[in-house]
Design a protein around this motif. Sequence first.
Motif, PDB file in Angstrom:
ATOM      1  N   GLY A  25       0.804  -1.221   0.000  1.00 35.66           N
ATOM      2  CA  GLY A  25       0.000   0.000   0.000  1.00 35.66           C
ATOM      3  C   GLY A  25       0.827   1.255   0.000  1.00 35.66           C
ATOM      4  N   ARG A  26       0.175   2.335   0.281  1.00 35.15           N
ATOM      5  CA  ARG A  26       0.775   3.673   0.279  1.00 35.15           C
ATOM      6  C   ARG A  26       1.763   3.811   1.447  1.00 35.15           C
ATOM      7  NH1 ARG A  26       0.090   5.726  -4.154  1.00 35.15           N
ATOM      8  NH2 ARG A  26       0.495   7.755  -3.268  1.00 35.15           N
ATOM      9  N   PRO A  27       2.546   4.886   1.474  1.00 34.32           N
ATOM     10  CA  PRO A  27       3.532   5.081   2.554  1.00 34.32           C
ATOM     11  C   PRO A  27       2.945   5.015   3.959  1.00 34.32           C
ATOM     12  CG  PRO A  27       4.004   6.586   0.755  1.00 34.32           C
ATOM     13  CD  PRO A  27       2.696   5.903   0.416  1.00 34.32           C
ATOM     14  N   THR A  28       1.730   5.509   4.158  1.00 34.98           N
ATOM     15  CA  THR A  28       1.116   5.440   5.484  1.00 34.98           C
ATOM     16  C   THR A  28       0.935   3.984   5.915  1.00 34.98           C
ATOM     17  OG1 THR A  28      -0.060   7.503   5.065  1.00 34.98           O
ATOM     18  CG2 THR A  28      -0.882   6.141   6.855  1.00 34.98           C
ATOM     19  N   ALA A  29       0.506   3.130   4.994  1.00 38.97           N
ATOM     20  CA  ALA A  29       0.320   1.708   5.310  1.00 38.97           C
ATOM     21  C   ALA A  29       1.660   1.050   5.596  1.00 38.97           C
ATOM     22  CB  ALA A  29      -0.397   1.006   4.162  1.00 38.97           C
ATOM     23  N   LEU A  30       2.666   1.369   4.802  1.00 40.64           N
ATOM     24  CA  LEU A  30       3.995   0.784   5.029  1.00 40.64           C
ATOM     25  C   LEU A  30       4.593   1.256   6.358  1.00 40.64           C
ATOM     26  CD1 LEU A  30       5.499   0.790   1.444  1.00 40.64           C
ATOM     27  CD2 LEU A  30       4.907  -1.187   2.850  1.00 40.64           C
ATOM     28  N   ALA A  31       4.240   2.467   6.779  1.00 40.52           N
ATOM     29  CA  ALA A  31       4.708   2.947   8.088  1.00 40.52           C
ATOM     30  C   ALA A  31       4.125   2.083   9.200  1.00 40.52           C
ATOM     31  CB  ALA A  31       4.325   4.412   8.285  1.00 40.52           C
ATOM     32  N   SER A  32       2.887   1.611   9.040  1.00 38.00           N
ATOM     33  CA  SER A  32       2.296   0.750  10.065  1.00 38.00           C
ATOM     34  C   SER A  32       2.987  -0.618  10.080  1.00 38.00           C
ATOM     35  CB  SER A  32       0.786   0.606   9.870  1.00 38.00           C
ATOM     36  OG  SER A  32       0.490  -0.150   8.713  1.00 38.00           O
ATOM     37  N   VAL A  33       3.442  -1.086   8.929  1.00 40.59           N
ATOM     38  CA  VAL A  33       4.194  -2.335   8.870  1.00 40.59           C
ATOM     39  C   VAL A  33       5.541  -2.157   9.557  1.00 40.59           C
ATOM     40  CG1 VAL A  33       5.320  -4.005   7.331  1.00 40.59           C
ATOM     41  CG2 VAL A  33       3.033  -3.158   6.796  1.00 40.59           C
ATOM     42  N   THR A  34       6.195  -1.029   9.322  1.00 39.43           N
ATOM     43  CA  THR A  34       7.472  -0.731   9.980  1.00 39.43           C
ATOM     44  C   THR A  34       7.307  -0.733  11.488  1.00 39.43           C
ATOM     45  OG1 THR A  34       8.208   0.581   8.087  1.00 39.43           O
ATOM     46  CG2 THR A  34       9.330   0.977  10.185  1.00 39.43           C
ATOM     47  N   GLU A  35       6.246  -0.104  11.969  1.00 37.83           N
ATOM     48  CA  GLU A  35       5.986  -0.084  13.416  1.00 37.83           C
ATOM     49  C   GLU A  35       5.716  -1.489  13.935  1.00 37.83           C
ATOM     50  OE1 GLU A  35       5.531   0.840  17.361  1.00 37.83           O
ATOM     51  OE2 GLU A  35       6.602   1.873  15.752  1.00 37.83           O
ATOM     52  N   ALA A  36       5.013  -2.312  13.162  1.00 39.60           N
ATOM     53  CA  ALA A  36       4.747  -3.694  13.582  1.00 39.60           C
ATOM     54  C   ALA A  36       6.058  -4.478  13.707  1.00 39.60           C
ATOM     55  CB  ALA A  36       3.804  -4.375  12.601  1.00 39.60           C
ATOM     56  N   GLU A 141      -4.458   6.775   3.089  1.00 43.75           N
ATOM     57  CA  GLU A 141      -3.790   7.673   2.156  1.00 43.75           C
ATOM     58  C   GLU A 141      -4.299   7.436   0.739  1.00 43.75           C
ATOM     59  OE1 GLU A 141       0.750   8.983   0.954  1.00 43.75           O
ATOM     60  OE2 GLU A 141       0.422   7.488   2.505  1.00 43.75           O
ATOM     61  N   SER A 142      -4.678   8.520   0.067  1.00 47.84           N
ATOM     62  CA  SER A 142      -5.154   8.421  -1.316  1.00 47.84           C
ATOM     63  C   SER A 142      -3.952   8.480  -2.274  1.00 47.84           C
ATOM     64  CB  SER A 142      -6.131   9.559  -1.609  1.00 47.84           C
ATOM     65  OG  SER A 142      -5.449  10.792  -1.574  1.00 47.84           O
ATOM     66  N   PRO A 143      -4.159   8.151  -3.547  1.00 46.36           N
ATOM     67  CA  PRO A 143      -3.051   8.186  -4.515  1.00 46.36           C
ATOM     68  C   PRO A 143      -2.354   9.547  -4.619  1.00 46.36           C
ATOM     69  CG  PRO A 143      -4.883   6.968  -5.438  1.00 46.36           C
ATOM     70  CD  PRO A 143      -5.364   7.571  -4.138  1.00 46.36           C
ATOM     71  N   ASP A 144      -3.069  10.635  -4.330  1.00 46.00           N
ATOM     72  CA  ASP A 144      -2.430  11.952  -4.401  1.00 46.00           C
ATOM     73  C   ASP A 144      -1.689  12.321  -3.114  1.00 46.00           C
ATOM     74  OD1 ASP A 144      -4.389  12.671  -2.581  1.00 46.00           O
ATOM     75  OD2 ASP A 144      -5.331  14.183  -3.866  1.00 46.00           O
ATOM     76  N   GLY A 145      -1.668  11.402  -2.142  1.00 47.65           N
ATOM     77  CA  GLY A 145      -0.945  11.639  -0.893  1.00 47.65           C
ATOM     78  C   GLY A 145      -1.780  12.247   0.211  1.00 47.65           C
ATOM     79  N   THR A 146      -3.031  12.555  -0.058  1.00 41.62           N
ATOM     80  CA  THR A 146      -3.916  13.116   0.962  1.00 41.62           C
ATOM     81  C   THR A 146      -4.267  12.029   1.974  1.00 41.62           C
ATOM     82  OG1 THR A 146      -4.874  14.604  -0.683  1.00 41.62           O
ATOM     83  CG2 THR A 146      -6.110  14.294   1.373  1.00 41.62           C
TER      84      THR A 146
END
Length: 168
Positions: A25-36, A141-146
Amino acid sequence: MPEIVVPLTIRPLTHDDLPAMAWYGRPTALASVTEAINRAGRGEVDYLAVCTPSGRPVAVGGADYTKPPDAATIWQLSVLEPLQSCGIGTLLIHALEDRIRARGLTCAEIGVDINASRPQALYERLGYSVTGSEPASWNQESPDGTVTLYETQITLLRKELHSAPKAP
Protein backbone atom coordinates in the motif's frame (compact mmCIF):
# COMPACT_ATOMS: atom_id res chain seq x y z
CA MET A 1 -4.24 -26.00 -17.35
CA PRO A 2 -1.29 -27.60 -15.50
CA GLU A 3 -0.94 -26.93 -11.81
CA ILE A 4 2.21 -25.17 -10.63
CA VAL A 5 3.31 -25.82 -7.07
CA VAL A 6 5.55 -23.21 -5.46
CA PRO A 7 7.04 -23.92 -2.04
CA LEU A 8 6.36 -21.18 0.49
CA THR A 9 8.10 -20.38 3.74
CA ILE A 10 6.81 -18.47 6.73
CA ARG A 11 9.19 -16.34 8.74
CA PRO A 12 9.27 -13.07 10.67
CA LEU A 13 9.08 -10.00 8.45
CA THR A 14 12.16 -7.76 8.76
CA HIS A 15 13.11 -4.21 7.86
CA ASP A 16 15.13 -5.66 4.95
CA ASP A 17 11.85 -6.87 3.43
CA LEU A 18 10.29 -3.40 3.21
CA PRO A 19 11.65 -2.51 -0.26
CA ALA A 20 9.78 -5.56 -1.64
CA MET A 21 6.54 -4.53 0.08
CA ALA A 22 5.34 -1.81 -2.34
CA TRP A 23 2.32 -4.04 -3.06
CA TYR A 24 1.13 -3.57 0.55
CA GLY A 25 0.00 0.00 0.00
CA ARG A 26 0.78 3.67 0.28
CA PRO A 27 3.53 5.08 2.55
CA THR A 28 1.12 5.44 5.48
CA ALA A 29 0.32 1.71 5.31
CA LEU A 30 4.00 0.78 5.03
CA ALA A 31 4.71 2.95 8.09
CA SER A 32 2.30 0.75 10.07
CA VAL A 33 4.19 -2.34 8.87
CA THR A 34 7.47 -0.73 9.98
CA GLU A 35 5.99 -0.08 13.42
CA ALA A 36 4.75 -3.69 13.58
CA ILE A 37 8.29 -4.94 12.86
CA ASN A 38 9.58 -2.68 15.65
CA ARG A 39 6.93 -4.02 18.04
CA ALA A 40 7.93 -7.59 17.13
CA GLY A 41 11.47 -6.71 18.18
CA ARG A 42 10.08 -5.72 21.60
CA GLY A 43 8.10 -9.00 21.88
CA GLU A 44 4.69 -7.31 21.81
CA VAL A 45 3.65 -8.99 18.56
CA ASP A 46 4.63 -11.66 16.08
CA TYR A 47 4.69 -10.27 12.53
CA LEU A 48 5.08 -12.90 9.84
CA ALA A 49 5.67 -13.04 6.11
CA VAL A 50 4.77 -15.82 3.69
CA CYS A 51 7.59 -15.87 1.15
CA THR A 52 8.33 -17.37 -2.25
CA PRO A 53 11.59 -19.31 -2.82
CA SER A 54 13.28 -15.98 -3.69
CA GLY A 55 12.49 -14.75 -0.17
CA ARG A 56 10.03 -12.09 -1.37
CA PRO A 57 7.00 -11.62 0.91
CA VAL A 58 3.65 -12.29 -0.78
CA ALA A 59 1.57 -12.13 2.40
CA VAL A 60 1.98 -10.58 5.84
CA GLY A 61 0.13 -10.41 9.11
CA GLY A 62 0.56 -10.25 12.83
CA ALA A 63 -0.60 -11.44 16.21
CA ASP A 64 -0.81 -8.71 18.85
CA TYR A 65 -0.42 -9.90 22.45
CA THR A 66 -1.21 -6.58 24.17
CA LYS A 67 -5.02 -6.82 23.98
CA PRO A 68 -7.36 -8.39 24.92
CA PRO A 69 -5.82 -9.86 28.09
CA ASP A 70 -6.99 -13.44 27.49
CA ALA A 71 -6.31 -13.70 23.74
CA ALA A 72 -4.19 -12.44 20.88
CA THR A 73 -5.53 -10.24 18.10
CA ILE A 74 -4.64 -11.25 14.56
CA TRP A 75 -4.33 -8.13 12.45
CA GLN A 76 -2.92 -6.45 9.34
CA LEU A 77 -3.48 -9.55 7.20
CA SER A 78 -2.73 -8.94 3.55
CA VAL A 79 -2.00 -11.16 0.55
CA LEU A 80 -0.58 -9.90 -2.74
CA GLU A 81 -3.70 -9.41 -4.87
CA PRO A 82 -2.92 -11.80 -7.77
CA LEU A 83 -2.29 -14.58 -5.21
CA GLN A 84 -5.50 -14.14 -3.23
CA SER A 85 -7.82 -17.15 -3.04
CA CYS A 86 -4.89 -19.57 -3.34
CA GLY A 87 -4.83 -20.62 0.33
CA ILE A 88 -1.97 -18.31 1.34
CA GLY A 89 -4.11 -16.35 3.81
CA THR A 90 -5.24 -19.58 5.44
CA LEU A 91 -1.62 -20.72 5.72
CA LEU A 92 -0.69 -17.41 7.36
CA ILE A 93 -3.58 -17.51 9.83
CA HIS A 94 -2.68 -21.07 10.87
CA ALA A 95 0.94 -20.00 11.42
CA LEU A 96 -0.20 -17.07 13.57
CA GLU A 97 -2.49 -19.36 15.56
CA ASP A 98 0.52 -21.64 16.19
CA ARG A 99 2.48 -18.63 17.50
CA ILE A 100 -0.42 -17.69 19.78
CA ARG A 101 -0.58 -21.24 21.19
CA ALA A 102 3.19 -21.16 21.74
CA ARG A 103 2.65 -18.13 24.00
CA GLY A 104 0.22 -20.18 26.09
CA LEU A 105 -2.94 -18.41 24.93
CA THR A 106 -6.04 -20.33 23.94
CA CYS A 107 -8.04 -17.70 22.02
CA ALA A 108 -7.51 -15.61 18.91
CA GLU A 109 -9.54 -12.63 17.78
CA ILE A 110 -9.84 -10.97 14.41
CA GLY A 111 -11.64 -7.74 13.55
CA VAL A 112 -12.98 -7.13 10.06
CA ASP A 113 -14.45 -4.00 8.50
CA ILE A 114 -18.20 -4.46 8.05
CA ASN A 115 -17.67 -3.44 4.42
CA ALA A 116 -15.38 -6.46 3.80
CA SER A 117 -17.54 -9.58 3.65
CA ARG A 118 -14.97 -11.72 1.80
CA PRO A 119 -12.38 -11.81 4.61
CA GLN A 120 -15.12 -12.44 7.18
CA ALA A 121 -16.29 -15.49 5.21
CA LEU A 122 -12.72 -16.86 5.28
CA TYR A 123 -12.42 -16.35 9.04
CA GLU A 124 -15.75 -18.07 9.63
CA ARG A 125 -14.65 -21.04 7.46
CA LEU A 126 -11.55 -21.25 9.69
CA GLY A 127 -13.68 -21.57 12.83
CA TYR A 128 -14.02 -17.95 13.97
CA SER A 129 -17.42 -16.85 15.33
CA VAL A 130 -18.86 -13.35 15.53
CA THR A 131 -18.78 -12.04 19.10
CA GLY A 132 -19.76 -8.40 18.60
CA SER A 133 -18.72 -5.19 16.95
CA GLU A 134 -16.98 -1.93 17.76
CA PRO A 135 -16.23 1.39 16.09
CA ALA A 136 -12.78 1.77 14.54
CA SER A 137 -10.82 4.33 12.57
CA TRP A 138 -7.46 4.67 10.90
CA ASN A 139 -5.62 7.01 8.55
CA GLN A 140 -5.99 6.21 4.88
CA GLU A 141 -3.79 7.67 2.16
CA SER A 142 -5.15 8.42 -1.32
CA PRO A 143 -3.05 8.19 -4.51
CA ASP A 144 -2.43 11.95 -4.40
CA GLY A 145 -0.95 11.64 -0.89
CA THR A 146 -3.92 13.12 0.96
CA VAL A 147 -4.45 11.42 4.30
CA THR A 148 -7.99 11.15 5.61
CA LEU A 149 -9.52 9.49 8.63
CA TYR A 150 -11.47 6.35 7.68
CA GLU A 151 -14.20 5.51 10.20
CA THR A 152 -16.13 2.26 10.20
CA GLN A 153 -17.61 -0.49 12.31
CA ILE A 154 -15.52 -3.62 12.95
CA THR A 155 -17.10 -7.06 13.32
CA LEU A 156 -15.24 -8.98 16.04
CA LEU A 157 -14.65 -12.71 15.60
CA ARG A 158 -13.13 -15.13 18.09
CA LYS A 159 -11.82 -18.69 17.98
CA GLU A 160 -10.88 -21.06 20.76
CA LEU A 161 -7.46 -22.50 19.96
CA HIS A 162 -7.06 -26.08 21.02
CA SER A 163 -3.71 -27.79 21.41
CA ALA A 164 -2.25 -28.94 18.13
CA PRO A 165 -2.51 -32.72 17.70
CA LYS A 166 0.65 -34.53 18.68
CA ALA A 167 2.39 -36.64 16.04
CA PRO A 168 2.48 -40.40 16.77
